[in-house]
Design an enzyme around this catalytic site. Sequence first.
Site, PDB file in Angstrom:
ATOM      1  N   SER A   1      -9.653  -0.844   6.829  1.00  0.00           N
ATOM      2  CA  SER A   1      -9.051  -0.687   5.502  1.00  0.00           C
ATOM      3  C   SER A   1      -8.393  -1.920   4.915  1.00  0.00           C
ATOM      4  O   SER A   1      -8.061  -1.933   3.728  1.00  0.00           O
ATOM      5  CB  SER A   1      -8.035   0.452   5.528  1.00  0.00           C
ATOM      6  OG  SER A   1      -8.730   1.663   5.430  1.00  0.00           O
TER       7      SER A   1
ATOM      8  N   SER B   1      -9.593   1.518   2.753  1.00  0.00           N
ATOM      9  CA  SER B   1      -8.707   2.291   1.915  1.00  0.00           C
ATOM     10  C   SER B   1      -7.627   1.479   1.191  1.00  0.00           C
ATOM     11  O   SER B   1      -7.046   1.971   0.228  1.00  0.00           O
ATOM     12  CB  SER B   1      -8.034   3.371   2.758  1.00  0.00           C
ATOM     13  OG  SER B   1      -7.214   2.785   3.750  1.00  0.00           O
TER      14      SER B   1
ATOM     15  N   LYS C   1       0.849  -1.193   0.000  1.00  0.00           N
ATOM     16  CA  LYS C   1       0.000   0.000   0.000  1.00  0.00           C
ATOM     17  C   LYS C   1       0.888   1.248   0.000  1.00  0.00           C
ATOM     18  O   LYS C   1       1.908   1.291   0.701  1.00  0.00           O
ATOM     19  CB  LYS C   1      -0.867  -0.031   1.267  1.00  0.00           C
ATOM     20  CG  LYS C   1      -1.842   1.114   1.404  1.00  0.00           C
ATOM     21  CD  LYS C   1      -2.700   0.924   2.651  1.00  0.00           C
ATOM     22  CE  LYS C   1      -3.791   1.968   2.759  1.00  0.00           C
ATOM     23  NZ  LYS C   1      -4.731   1.713   3.851  1.00  0.00           N
TER      24      LYS C   1
HETATM   25  N1  GLN Z   1     -13.052   3.735   6.119  1.00  0.00           N
HETATM   26  C1  GLN Z   1     -12.167   4.024   7.195  1.00  0.00           C
HETATM   27  C2  GLN Z   1     -11.875   5.498   7.232  1.00  0.00           C
HETATM   28  O1  GLN Z   1     -12.072   6.147   6.238  1.00  0.00           O
HETATM   29  C3  GLN Z   1     -10.952   3.175   7.039  1.00  0.00           C
HETATM   30  C4  GLN Z   1      -9.673   3.757   7.476  1.00  0.00           C
HETATM   31  C5  GLN Z   1      -8.538   2.807   7.565  1.00  0.00           C
HETATM   32  O2  GLN Z   1      -8.685   1.701   8.072  1.00  0.00           O
HETATM   33  N2  GLN Z   1      -7.376   3.250   7.129  1.00  0.00           N
HETATM   34  O3  GLN Z   1     -11.461   6.014   8.229  1.00  0.00           O
END
Ligand code: GLN
Length: 518
Positions: A207, A183, A108
Site C-alpha cells: 500500500s 491503499s 493516511k
Molecule cells: N492491495 C493490498 C490489499 O488490498 C494492500 C494492502 C495494504 O498494504 N494495506 O490487501
Amino acid sequence: MLSLKTLIKTDFETRTNAEILPRFTLIFIMKKLNELTIKEAYEGLKKGEFTSVDLTKACLERIKKRNKDINAFVSIFESSALAEAKKADEIIASGKQQILTGIPFAVKDAIDTLDLRSTGSAKILDNYVPPFEATVIVKIRAQGAVLVGKNNCDAFGHGASNENSMYGHVANPHDLTKVSGGSSGGSAAAVADNQCIFAIGEDTGGSIRQPASFCGIVGLRPNYGRNSRYGIMAMASSLDTVGPMGKTVEDVAILMEVMAGQDDKDATTIIDKVPKYSKNLNKKNKFVIGLPKEYFSVQGGSVSGGEAEGMNDEVKKIIENKIETIKKNKSLEVEFKEVSLPYTKYGLPVYYIIVPSEDSSNLGRLDGVRYGVRSSEAHDLYNIYAKSRGEGFPEEVKRRIMVGTYSLSSGYYDAYYNKAQKVRTLIIEDFNQAFAQVDLLLTPTSPFTAFGIGEKKENIMAMYLADMFVSPSAVAGLPAISVPCGKDSKNLPVGIQIIGPRLGEEKLLNFASLVEGV
Ligand code: GLN
C-alpha cells in the site's frame, strides 16, 4: 536586486526575467514552494528565504484547488495547520530548527492523529476523533512539522486502487481518469501533486509502494518492526508497517531517521539502533543485484471473473532499459545476477489467506458499541452489530471479514491459515537463499501502470493480482522501496522495486539514491 523572498512572494512571475535569474539559487527559481523537497524546504526556511506560513499556505492553496478533482484528502486542517506553521516559524527564529520543523505533511487516514478526525476512509469511523496519536506521527510533529490533513485511502488499507474508500476514489494526478493506486492512494497523489511536501502511509502488502509507483513518487515499506505501529489502525498485524512517502530517496531516508526505533507501546518493534540513513546515501559501493526470474516472466492467466493481466510489455521494457542504463554507468559498480524465488507464485495466495484472517479478528473491535458510528436503524443488540457493520464497512472489507472468519474457523484453520503460515516460511527461506548470493533484489513494483477508474473494480481477482510483485516481500517482512523509473507511452509513471534483506534499509536506500537519477 530583488530578494529571493520577493521573488517567491510574487509567485515567480519574474522567473523568466533573464537579468534576475542567474543571481538566485536555481532550485528556488524553478520551483513553487509547495513543489520543494524536505531538504530544499529545510534549507529555504533556515536561510529565511520564506516562512513555514508561506510554505503551508502554498500547500493549502494547492489542496483547495485540486481536491475536488483528485480527492486526496478526507479532512483538511487549515486553521490548525496555520497555527502550527506560525509556531514553527518561532522555533526557527529561536535557532532550534530541526529537519522537519515547519514542513507541511499529510497522513493516511488509517493512522490515528490526536484530537483530529481519523476515519480510516470507512463510515463506521466517520465521527472518530482519537484521544491519542500514532508514535511515528508524535515523533514527526515533535520536530514541528505541520499537519495539513488526512489522506483518503482504501478503507482500513484494503485495496490497490483507492476505489474501496467510502469517501470516493482518488484520481491519479497524471491522468484524472486513472486510479491513484492503493491503499495509500491519497497520500501518493497528494505528494505527487505537490499538495504537501511528504506523507506517511501504511503498507501491509504494497500500500505504500504500489501507489507510489502509480503516482511517480518514492515510497518505502520498512522492515517489519522497524517503525512502531502504535496508533496505526490494525489490518493484518503480522504484516502491517508504516512508512514514508516522498519526492526523493533522500527525503524518505530523512523521514526514516525520525520515525524508526523501538517503542514500548509496540512490542513488535526492533531494539536495534536506527542507522543514519540520510548520511549514507550516494555511496558508490560495489553492489550485486539479484533479478528474480519469476518476476520477469509473469504471464497473463485466466482467473474466475475474467482474464487477468500479466506483466505489461511496456513496463517490462522500461525496467529492462533501466537495468541496462545502470549496467552501462561507469561510475557505478553494479553487477546483476539472475536469481530464483520459486515460491513467488504462492506469495499472493498466502497473502490473501493470512490478511483476511487477521483482518477478521482485528476489525471485530469495530462494532458500533464502544466508539464510531452506530446505525440509526439499530434497536437491539444483534442489529447494533449487524446494521452498524453493514452500513459502516465497504464491500471489500466485508469480503475479507467473511473469508477470514471462514479460514480461521474450527475445521478450516489447519487447511487454510495454518497452511498459509507454513508456506510463508518457505517464502522467507526463498528470500534468505537469494540474499546469500546478492545484496538486494530489483523487480518491477507493479505489473502495469495506473489503470482506469472502474476498470478492475468488479473483477476482484484482477484487483488482487495488482499486488503480485509487492506481496511476497511483505509476507517475508522485508524492507522494499519503489522508486520512479520513467513513464509509459500514456505518460503514466513506472516504478522499480528494490527489496532488501532483513533490516537492510540502509543498503537499500543507498542503492536507491544511486539509481534514482540514472
Ligand atoms: N492491495 C493490498 C490489499 O488490498 C494492500 C494492502 C495494504 O498494504 N494495506 O490487501
